[in-house]
Each structure stands twice: as C-alpha cells, then as structure tokens.
Design an enzyme around this catalytic site. Structure first.
Site, PDB file in Angstrom:
ATOM      1  N   ALA A 199     -10.498  -0.564   1.792  1.00 52.28           N
ATOM      2  CA  ALA A 199     -10.549  -1.614   0.764  1.00 52.28           C
ATOM      3  C   ALA A 199     -11.935  -1.739   0.146  1.00 52.28           C
ATOM      4  O   ALA A 199     -12.168  -2.600  -0.692  1.00 52.28           O
ATOM      5  CB  ALA A 199     -10.152  -2.949   1.383  1.00 52.28           C
TER       6      ALA A 199
ATOM      7  N   HIS B 192     -13.377   3.026   8.192  1.00 52.98           N
ATOM      8  CA  HIS B 192     -12.609   1.839   7.757  1.00 52.98           C
ATOM      9  C   HIS B 192     -13.101   1.313   6.398  1.00 52.98           C
ATOM     10  O   HIS B 192     -13.542   0.165   6.285  1.00 52.98           O
ATOM     11  CB  HIS B 192     -12.687   0.723   8.809  1.00 52.98           C
TER      12      HIS B 192
ATOM     13  N   GLU C 131     -12.605   0.111  17.203  1.00 52.17           N
ATOM     14  CA  GLU C 131     -13.686  -0.054  16.216  1.00 52.17           C
ATOM     15  C   GLU C 131     -14.606  -1.171  16.700  1.00 52.17           C
ATOM     16  O   GLU C 131     -14.119  -2.139  17.276  1.00 52.17           O
ATOM     17  CB  GLU C 131     -13.092  -0.439  14.853  1.00 52.17           C
TER      18      GLU C 131
ATOM     19  N   ILE D 118       0.838  -1.203   0.000  1.00 57.91           N
ATOM     20  CA  ILE D 118       0.000   0.000   0.000  1.00 57.91           C
ATOM     21  C   ILE D 118       0.876   1.257   0.000  1.00 57.91           C
ATOM     22  O   ILE D 118       0.583   2.229  -0.703  1.00 57.91           O
ATOM     23  CB  ILE D 118      -0.992  -0.005   1.184  1.00 57.91           C
TER      24      ILE D 118
HETATM   25  P1  NAD Z   1       2.740  -4.917   3.480  1.00 58.85           P
HETATM   26  O1  NAD Z   1       3.081  -6.061   4.342  1.00 58.85           O
HETATM   27  O2  NAD Z   1       2.890  -5.054   1.992  1.00 58.85           O
HETATM   28  O3  NAD Z   1       3.558  -3.608   3.937  1.00 58.85           O
HETATM   29  C1  NAD Z   1       3.754  -3.236   5.253  1.00 58.85           C
HETATM   30  C2  NAD Z   1       5.160  -2.669   5.326  1.00 58.85           C
HETATM   31  O4  NAD Z   1       5.342  -2.086   6.623  1.00 58.85           O
HETATM   32  C3  NAD Z   1       6.252  -3.704   5.140  1.00 58.85           C
HETATM   33  O5  NAD Z   1       7.098  -3.345   4.053  1.00 58.85           O
HETATM   34  C4  NAD Z   1       7.006  -3.690   6.464  1.00 58.85           C
HETATM   35  O6  NAD Z   1       8.395  -3.896   6.286  1.00 58.85           O
HETATM   36  C5  NAD Z   1       6.695  -2.314   6.981  1.00 58.85           C
HETATM   37  N1  NAD Z   1       6.826  -2.136   8.426  1.00 58.85           N
HETATM   38  C6  NAD Z   1       6.571  -3.032   9.408  1.00 58.85           C
HETATM   39  N2  NAD Z   1       6.766  -2.447  10.611  1.00 58.85           N
HETATM   40  C7  NAD Z   1       7.138  -1.170  10.369  1.00 58.85           C
HETATM   41  C8  NAD Z   1       7.470  -0.070  11.187  1.00 58.85           C
HETATM   42  N3  NAD Z   1       7.427  -0.162  12.515  1.00 58.85           N
HETATM   43  N4  NAD Z   1       7.805   1.104  10.600  1.00 58.85           N
HETATM   44  C9  NAD Z   1       7.829   1.225   9.262  1.00 58.85           C
HETATM   45  N5  NAD Z   1       7.527   0.213   8.425  1.00 58.85           N
HETATM   46  C10 NAD Z   1       7.178  -0.966   8.972  1.00 58.85           C
HETATM   47  O7  NAD Z   1       1.234  -4.553   3.835  1.00 58.85           O
HETATM   48  P2  NAD Z   1       0.235  -3.634   2.984  1.00 58.85           P
HETATM   49  O8  NAD Z   1      -0.550  -4.483   2.039  1.00 58.85           O
HETATM   50  O9  NAD Z   1       0.977  -2.476   2.449  1.00 58.85           O
HETATM   51  O10 NAD Z   1      -0.756  -3.175   4.137  1.00 58.85           O
HETATM   52  C11 NAD Z   1      -0.333  -2.307   5.177  1.00 58.85           C
HETATM   53  C12 NAD Z   1      -1.402  -2.233   6.246  1.00 58.85           C
HETATM   54  O11 NAD Z   1      -2.527  -1.525   5.717  1.00 58.85           O
HETATM   55  C13 NAD Z   1      -2.024  -3.602   6.607  1.00 58.85           C
HETATM   56  O12 NAD Z   1      -1.293  -4.284   7.540  1.00 58.85           O
HETATM   57  C14 NAD Z   1      -3.363  -3.213   7.146  1.00 58.85           C
HETATM   58  O13 NAD Z   1      -3.259  -3.015   8.533  1.00 58.85           O
HETATM   59  C15 NAD Z   1      -3.664  -1.891   6.461  1.00 58.85           C
HETATM   60  N6  NAD Z   1      -4.841  -1.977   5.583  1.00 58.85           N
HETATM   61  C16 NAD Z   1      -5.861  -1.101   5.807  1.00 58.85           C
HETATM   62  C17 NAD Z   1      -6.983  -1.152   5.006  1.00 58.85           C
HETATM   63  C18 NAD Z   1      -8.117  -0.200   5.220  1.00 58.85           C
HETATM   64  O14 NAD Z   1      -9.255  -0.557   4.936  1.00 58.85           O
HETATM   65  N7  NAD Z   1      -7.864   0.997   5.682  1.00 58.85           N
HETATM   66  C19 NAD Z   1      -7.075  -2.091   3.956  1.00 58.85           C
HETATM   67  C20 NAD Z   1      -5.997  -2.945   3.740  1.00 58.85           C
HETATM   68  C21 NAD Z   1      -4.885  -2.887   4.569  1.00 58.85           C
END
Ligand code: NAD
Length: 316
Positions: free
Chosen positions: A294, A291, A273, A157
């Site tokens: 997605a 929220h 939530e 993301i």
């Molecule tokens: P991803 O695993 O591809 O990316 C997460 C990244 O964060 C990784 O590259 C990891 O190395 C990095 N990371 C881990 N801990 C960290 C820290 N303390 N500081 C900086 N970077 C750190 O996951 P993604 O697909 O990009 O999703 C990210 C998050 O988005 C998901 O875990 C989920 O919680 C959230 N999300 C939210 C929604 C929504 O509806 N708002 C939808 C989908 C996902």
C-alpha cells in the site's frame, strides 16, 4: 479536537484535518508510552497503520478516546469489537490501496518471469566479468500475455489484480467462497471501458489451471496455501503473497522451490514481521519486498483524505 497519527499520515491528510478544524500530531510515540501520551494531550482520535496496536488495555486506559482509525485495510492490530462495544468509532479505508497492491503484484510478476529478482542480485557482482554467462542463465523468460492468473480471494484487491491481468491479455481464474461472480471494469485512457464478468470457480480448479497464483485473502488462522495446496499447482508455476504473513506456509513454499515444483515466489508479507525468516530472504528464487503493497504516494494520499473526511463526519 486533537487527532494523533502515530504511524504517520500523508500531508494531504494533515491538511484536510486542519481545514476541518482538528489539531493533528504525528510524532511517533513508543507503544508503551502511548496511553500516557493520549491522556496527557487530550487526544480524541488515534490513527494507526499496521505498526501501532490498539488493544483492550489501551482502550480501557484512555476513557476520553472517541475514535480509532486505521489507514489501510486489515484491522488485526486493533481490538475492533471491544472498541465498538465501548462506544468508540473504529474506521478504516478499505478501498484506498487496492490498485497499489495490485500493481505491486504485477511488479513482482513482470520481474519474476524474466528473473529480475536474481539478475539484480548478480549483475552488480559479476555483470562485468561474466556477462555472457549471466545472459545465458537469464534467457528463457516467459511472457504474461496468454497465461492464466489464479486469484485466491476475489475482493477489492483480487478484482484490482484481475483488472490489470485482463488489460494485459491474461486469463483469470478466481476462487472466493463468499463471491460467486464479479464484474471487473477495465478502464482505458480515452474514457472507454469494458465490463468483464468473472464467475469464480473451485479452489482446486484455480490451483491446477493457473500459471501464477496470487493470494488476496484476509489474515487466516491456518495457511490457505500449505504443502497439499502447493502440490496441486502446475509444475513450474509461481506463487505470490501480498496478503498477510501466514496465508502461505513458508516452509512448504521453500520446499516446493527447492524441488523445482514451483519456479519462483514473490513475497511482500511475511510471518514474523519485522524479522522475516532468513531462509526466505536468502532464497535465490524469491522476489522480495518489505510489506510495501500500500506504500505508494497515491494510496497514502487517498488514505489520508478519506480518513479526514470520515473523522469530520463522525467528530466534526
Ligand atoms: P476484501 O475483504 O475486499 O477481500 C478479501 C476477499 O477474500 C473477500 O472477498 C473474501 O470473501 C475472500 N476470502 C476470505 N477467506 C477466503 C479464503 N479462505 N479463500 C478464498 N477467499 C477468501 O479485502 P482486500 O481489500 O481485497 O484485501 C485483501 C487482503 O490484502 C487484506 O486482508 C490484507 O491482509 C491484504 N493487504 C495487504 C497489503 C500489503 O501491503 N501487502 C495492503 C492492503 C491489504
């Protein structure tokens, strides 16, 4: 073989599963009834989004369950390691919603730099009696082009967000302790594309350089953005959390908005939530969504068909 989607699934997912020969049910069953429902209906696979939990107790009580599927990314509502230890398949669709979340970040950002979150609250109340005063208070907006977007967590993301930022002519500063660099491909309508290599920098550098900081880290035990980190951000910057509730310290955020250190925040994901703190919901400087990162038709279609494809390969 029967698959039950307790938090719903797109029609394209239902159609694909049916085509592959599965029987699919989509009635929402209350959490406490779920074990009975699975056993009485010989369910082989349970699909959830974020609402239904699949914990050790359910896994133990449903010995014929073969697969747990999460439509989306975070699997914090499933005891993944335990399920796998018991021989169950646990699947999700990590990439399907990345661009939807990234676009929501920009929906908030574009709105916030022109005060739409506040204007949309006040125009219905006073737009006909105080038009000129409202016009004045919502003047002084800013443009995104040329500003720096700080991205904390440069995974799927985070990179999808960078792609939009680069297309808009923004600068990107990214921090990710597990990712040194990434190539972001910006695609254009005429099939041309540009690859831009982005080297990540330190957390501190991102905080001090960025006009806006957006978080894309997984759920954390303690806030990634607490009072100390927020204090390092530029005065007047904006903070966006469409990752998970708790990655930003909500009280520290409200304090930073009250003191005008930050000019706005945008929040899609909340602590507690589905009953987020009223102090956030009522705050005039916060752009709010419940929220829905997605929750686009396109993402739900991709999630449904990707789950169906994986289920066919594992159980078909
Ligand atoms: P991803 O695993 O591809 O990316 C997460 C990244 O964060 C990784 O590259 C990891 O190395 C990095 N990371 C881990 N801990 C960290 C820290 N303390 N500081 C900086 N970077 C750190 O996951 P993604 O697909 O990009 O999703 C990210 C998050 O988005 C998901 O875990 C989920 O919680 C959230 N999300 C939210 C929604 C929504 O509806 N708002 C939808 C989908 C996902």
């Amino acid at each position: 073989m029967k698959i039950h989607a307790n938090d719903g699934i797109s029609q394209s997912g239902v159609d694909a599963l049916s085509d592959f020969g599965f029987t699919i049910t989509t009635t929402n069953v209350a959490q406490e009834q779920l074990i009975n429902y699975i056993n009485e209906n010989d369910i082989s696979g349970i699909l959830v989004r974020s609402a239904t939990t699949v914990r050790k107790e359910l896994i133990d009580a449903c010995p014929d369950l073969k697969l747990i599927g999460r439509g989306g990314v975070g699997m914090d509502n499933i005891d993944v390691a335990y399920a796998r230890e018991k021989g169950l398949h646990v699947i999700n669709t990590p990439a399907a919603s990345s661009s939807s979340v990234a676009e929501l970040v920009f929906a908030h950002l574009f709105g916030a730099v022109r005060f739409l979150y506040d204007s949309n609250r006040n125009m219905p109340l006073e737009g006909d009696t105080k038009f000129k005063a409202l016009k004045k208070s919502y003047s002084g907006g800013t443009e995104l082009r040329g500003k720096t977007l700080g991205i904390i967590g440069f995974g799927r993301i985070g990179q999808a967000t960078a792609k939009i930022a680069l297309g808009l002519g923004m600068d990107v500063a990214a921090y990710d302790p597990f990712m040194g660099e990434a190539t972001v491909t910006v695609d254009f309508f005429n099939r041309q594309s540009i690859d831009i290599n982005i080297k990540t920098c330190s957390f501190e550098e991102v905080l001090v350089q960025s006009d806006f900081v957006t978080l894309h880290v997984p759920a954390q035990d303690k806030p990634t953005m607490g009072a100390a980190e927020i204090a390092k951000m530029k005065k007047g910057a904006g903070l966006i959390n469409a990752a998970r509730g708790g990655v930003v310290d909500e009280q520290a955020l409200v304090n930073a908005l009250e003191s005008k250190h930050l000019s706005f925040a945008a929040i899609d994901t909340f602590v507690n939530e589905p009953t987020p703190a009223i102090k956030l919901l009522m705050h005039p400087s916060i752009s709010l969504t419940p929220h829905i990162g997605a929750a686009t038709n396109e993402a739900q279609d991709r999630i449904g068909t990707e789950l169906a494809e994986q289920i066919k390969n594992l159980l078909g």
